[in-house]
Design an enzyme around this catalytic site. Structure first.
Site, short mmCIF file in Angstrom:
data_model
loop_
_atom_site.label_atom_id
_atom_site.label_comp_id
_atom_site.label_asym_id
_atom_site.label_seq_id
_atom_site.Cartn_x
_atom_site.Cartn_y
_atom_site.Cartn_z
N CYS A 35 0.85 -1.20 0.00
CA CYS A 35 0.00 0.00 0.00
C CYS A 35 0.89 1.25 0.00
O CYS A 35 1.99 1.24 0.52
CB CYS A 35 -0.89 -0.04 1.24
SG CYS A 35 -1.81 1.46 1.59
N SER A 79 0.71 3.79 1.73
CA SER A 79 1.01 4.34 3.07
C SER A 79 2.39 3.90 3.55
O SER A 79 3.11 4.69 4.19
CB SER A 79 -0.07 3.91 4.07
OG SER A 79 -1.33 4.36 3.62
N CYS A 129 -6.44 -3.48 3.87
CA CYS A 129 -6.32 -2.02 3.96
C CYS A 129 -7.00 -1.36 2.76
O CYS A 129 -8.03 -0.71 2.92
CB CYS A 129 -4.88 -1.55 4.08
SG CYS A 129 -4.81 0.27 4.07
N HIS A 151 4.89 6.33 2.22
CA HIS A 151 4.94 7.63 2.93
C HIS A 151 5.89 7.55 4.13
O HIS A 151 6.58 8.51 4.45
CB HIS A 151 3.55 8.03 3.42
CG HIS A 151 2.60 8.42 2.33
ND1 HIS A 151 2.89 9.38 1.39
CD2 HIS A 151 1.35 7.97 2.03
CE1 HIS A 151 1.84 9.51 0.56
NE2 HIS A 151 0.91 8.66 0.92
N HIS A 198 1.09 -3.63 6.19
CA HIS A 198 -0.12 -3.52 7.02
C HIS A 198 -1.37 -3.95 6.26
O HIS A 198 -2.47 -3.53 6.63
CB HIS A 198 -0.27 -2.07 7.51
CG HIS A 198 -0.52 -1.12 6.37
ND1 HIS A 198 0.49 -0.59 5.62
CD2 HIS A 198 -1.67 -0.67 5.83
CE1 HIS A 198 -0.03 0.16 4.67
NE2 HIS A 198 -1.34 0.12 4.77
N1 LIG Z 1 -7.01 7.22 5.04
C1 LIG Z 1 -6.66 5.94 5.09
O1 LIG Z 1 -7.11 5.22 5.97
C2 LIG Z 1 -5.74 5.37 4.06
C3 LIG Z 1 -5.63 3.98 3.90
C4 LIG Z 1 -4.86 3.47 2.86
C5 LIG Z 1 -4.16 4.32 2.03
N2 LIG Z 1 -4.25 5.67 2.24
C6 LIG Z 1 -3.60 6.63 1.36
O2 LIG Z 1 -4.36 6.71 0.16
C7 LIG Z 1 -3.50 7.15 -0.90
C8 LIG Z 1 -3.63 6.20 -2.09
O3 LIG Z 1 -3.09 4.93 -1.75
P1 LIG Z 1 -2.85 3.81 -2.87
O4 LIG Z 1 -2.20 2.67 -2.19
O5 LIG Z 1 -4.08 3.61 -3.65
O6 LIG Z 1 -1.76 4.56 -3.79
P2 LIG Z 1 -1.25 4.24 -5.27
O7 LIG Z 1 0.13 4.75 -5.34
O8 LIG Z 1 -1.52 2.81 -5.60
O9 LIG Z 1 -2.23 5.11 -6.19
C9 LIG Z 1 -2.18 6.50 -6.28
C10 LIG Z 1 -2.72 6.90 -7.66
O10 LIG Z 1 -2.80 8.32 -7.70
C11 LIG Z 1 -2.39 8.73 -9.00
N3 LIG Z 1 -2.00 10.14 -8.94
C12 LIG Z 1 -0.81 10.67 -8.54
N4 LIG Z 1 -0.85 12.02 -8.63
C13 LIG Z 1 -2.08 12.35 -9.07
C14 LIG Z 1 -2.72 13.58 -9.38
N5 LIG Z 1 -2.10 14.75 -9.21
N6 LIG Z 1 -4.00 13.54 -9.82
C15 LIG Z 1 -4.64 12.37 -10.02
N7 LIG Z 1 -4.08 11.16 -9.74
C16 LIG Z 1 -2.82 11.16 -9.28
C17 LIG Z 1 -1.29 7.77 -9.39
O11 LIG Z 1 -1.10 7.73 -10.79
C18 LIG Z 1 -1.84 6.45 -8.83
O12 LIG Z 1 -2.65 5.79 -9.79
C19 LIG Z 1 -2.09 7.22 -0.30
O13 LIG Z 1 -1.84 8.56 0.14
C20 LIG Z 1 -2.20 6.31 0.90
O14 LIG Z 1 -1.25 6.59 1.89
C21 LIG Z 1 -5.02 6.20 3.23
ZN LIG Z 2 -2.73 0.92 3.59
#
Ligand SMILES: NC(=O)c1ccc[n+]([C@@H]2O[C@H](COP(=O)([O-])OP(=O)(O)OC[C@H]3O[C@@H](n4cnc5c(N)ncnc54)[C@H](O)[C@@H]3O)[C@@H](O)[C@H]2O)c1
Ligand SMILES: [Zn+2]
Ligand SMILES: [Zn+2]
Length: 361
Positions: free
Chosen positions: A38, A40, A162, A43, A59
């Site tokens: 993931c 996260s 997650c 980050h 996770h």
């Molecule tokens: N709040 C929560 O509980 C929680 C849980 C899991 C993940 N997250 C967060 O969610 C986010 C996404 O996670 P993921 O694993 O799907 O990430 P990922 O890297 O798989 O996907 C991110 C996507 O965003 C796209 N992207 C990047 N910049 C962009 C922009 N300016 N405009 C549009 N699209 C854009 C990328 O091309 C990619 O397809 C991360 O920040 C992660 O940390 C939060």
């Molecule tokens: Zn996650």
């Protein structure tokens, strides 16, 4: 056991030998079968969020229960389980109020003066988000996992741990999307695609997917998007405003940037809700025009899909087995633990859905 360890911010994870303790009274020892990668984790690797080091990351996982402590009631050896970082105490005001994913009770962790769950050469190795899934075994609190039906494949179950819970939950629980309402999802990675899939399951009307990578169009549409906007060459706010004649009812930011969070707010219509799922780096602020609140627009966070995971995750398994949740297509590649750093390189390119680490590989 082998585990992927973060020793220093900005450095690749190292595969090392780590020791794991025996279950305490309410703890469960799990043999990890699969772990999703993931964003996260990335980050924390990049230092956008702090964590004590060294730590075993990961996770998003599923596995088989090996051993349980004397007071464990909800799972038993041999059970297939999905883990969840939202370990809950069960009796704080959040838990009793029905919002277990907001529990910050300390008692699901070991006390500071107790022997740590993970060690290396006698020294402490920090557990990440109550789980540390990039390891052959996990030792977690009973309230950080849930048993699922045995016919569920565990590589796909891991994703529910997650990304899928977060994306689907943000739609069904945090924002309570109703049939026919309009939805926009910014970011089509594992989390965003799950949000799109969730919106399709609840019967949302128009579902607009947005990503920088044009490679995501086919995937997003397969998961249920009705429209796709490539943010690399089109202003997504203007495009959404135009497509919906005034803005969507619900937007979901699944990237983790100031800019996309602001876009999420700017693309909702009067009475709309913008949900911020992405982890925006600590220290950054999100700014929106104040007058827009007069239209009863809301800007809110969504943590782990506002889950009640002991009931939600088995339901998500049922959705998958009934053909509604497209987990097969969320897995872009299956890899071994040793390839974990390659998964982060792939993730940064933004072209894949999810990499999954298989522990028999
Ligand atoms: N709040 C929560 O509980 C929680 C849980 C899991 C993940 N997250 C967060 O969610 C986010 C996404 O996670 P993921 O694993 O799907 O990430 P990922 O890297 O798989 O996907 C991110 C996507 O965003 C796209 N992207 C990047 N910049 C962009 C922009 N300016 N405009 C549009 N699209 C854009 C990328 O091309 C990619 O397809 C991360 O920040 C992660 O940390 C939060
Ligand atoms: Zn996650
Ligand atoms: Zn609690």
């Amino acid at each position: 056991m082998k585990a992927a360890v973060l020793r220093e911010v900005g450095k690749p994870l190292a595969i090392e030998e780590v020791s794991i303790s025996n279950p305490g009274p309410r703890e469960v020892l799990i043999r990890t079968v699969a772990a999703g990668v993931c964003h996260s984790d990335l980050h924390f690797i990049e230092g956008a969020y702090p964590h004590p080091l060294p730590a075993v990351l990961g996770h998003e996982s599923a596995g088989i229960v090996e051993k349980v402590g004397a007071d464990v009631r909800t799972v038993k050896p041999g059970d297939a389980v999905i883990t969840c970082l939202s370990a809950f105490c069960g009796h704080c005001r959040h838990c009793v109020g029905g919002r277990i994913s907001l529990c910050d009770g300390e008692e699901t962790r070991r006390k500071a003066d107790a022997p740590p769950r993970l060690t290396q050469d006698g020294g402490a190795m920090h557990q990440f988000l109550n789980l540390s899934s990039f390891a052959e075994m996990m030792l977690v609190h009973e309230n950080a996992c849930v048993a699922i039906r045995p016919d569920m494949p565990l590589d796909r179950a891991a994703l529910i741990g997650c990304g899928v819970m977060t994306g689907v939950g943000s739609v069904m629980r945090t924002s309570n999307v109703r049939p026919g309402e309009t939805v926009a999802v910014i970011g089509c990675g594992g989390v965003g695609l799950a949000a799109i899939n969730g919106a399709a399951i609840v019967g949302a009307g128009r579902i607009i997917a947005i990503d920088m990578s044009p490679a995501k169009e086919g995937l997003a549409k397969h998961f249920g998007a009705t429209d796709f906007i490539c943010a690399a060459n089109t202003d997504p706010v203007l495009a959404v405003q135009e497509l919906t004649k005034g803005g969507v009812d619900h937007s979901f930011e699944a990237v983790g940037l100031k800019k996309t969070a602001e876009q999420a707010f700017m693309m909702i219509g009067r009475g709309g809700v913008a949900n911020i799922i992405g982890m925006i780096p600590i220290g950054q602020t999100v700014e929106v025009p104040g007058f827009m609140f007069l239209g009863e627009r809301r800007l809110q966070g969504s943590l782990m899909g506002s889950n009640r995971f002991p009931i939600d995750m088995p339901r998500l398994v049922d959705f998958y087995l009934a053909g509604k949740l497209k987990l097969d297509d969320l897995i872009s590649r299956r890899i071994g633990l040793a390839q974990v750093n390659e998964a982060f390189t792939e993730m940064k390119r933004g072209e894949i859905a999810r990499s999954v680490i298989m522990f028999d590989a």
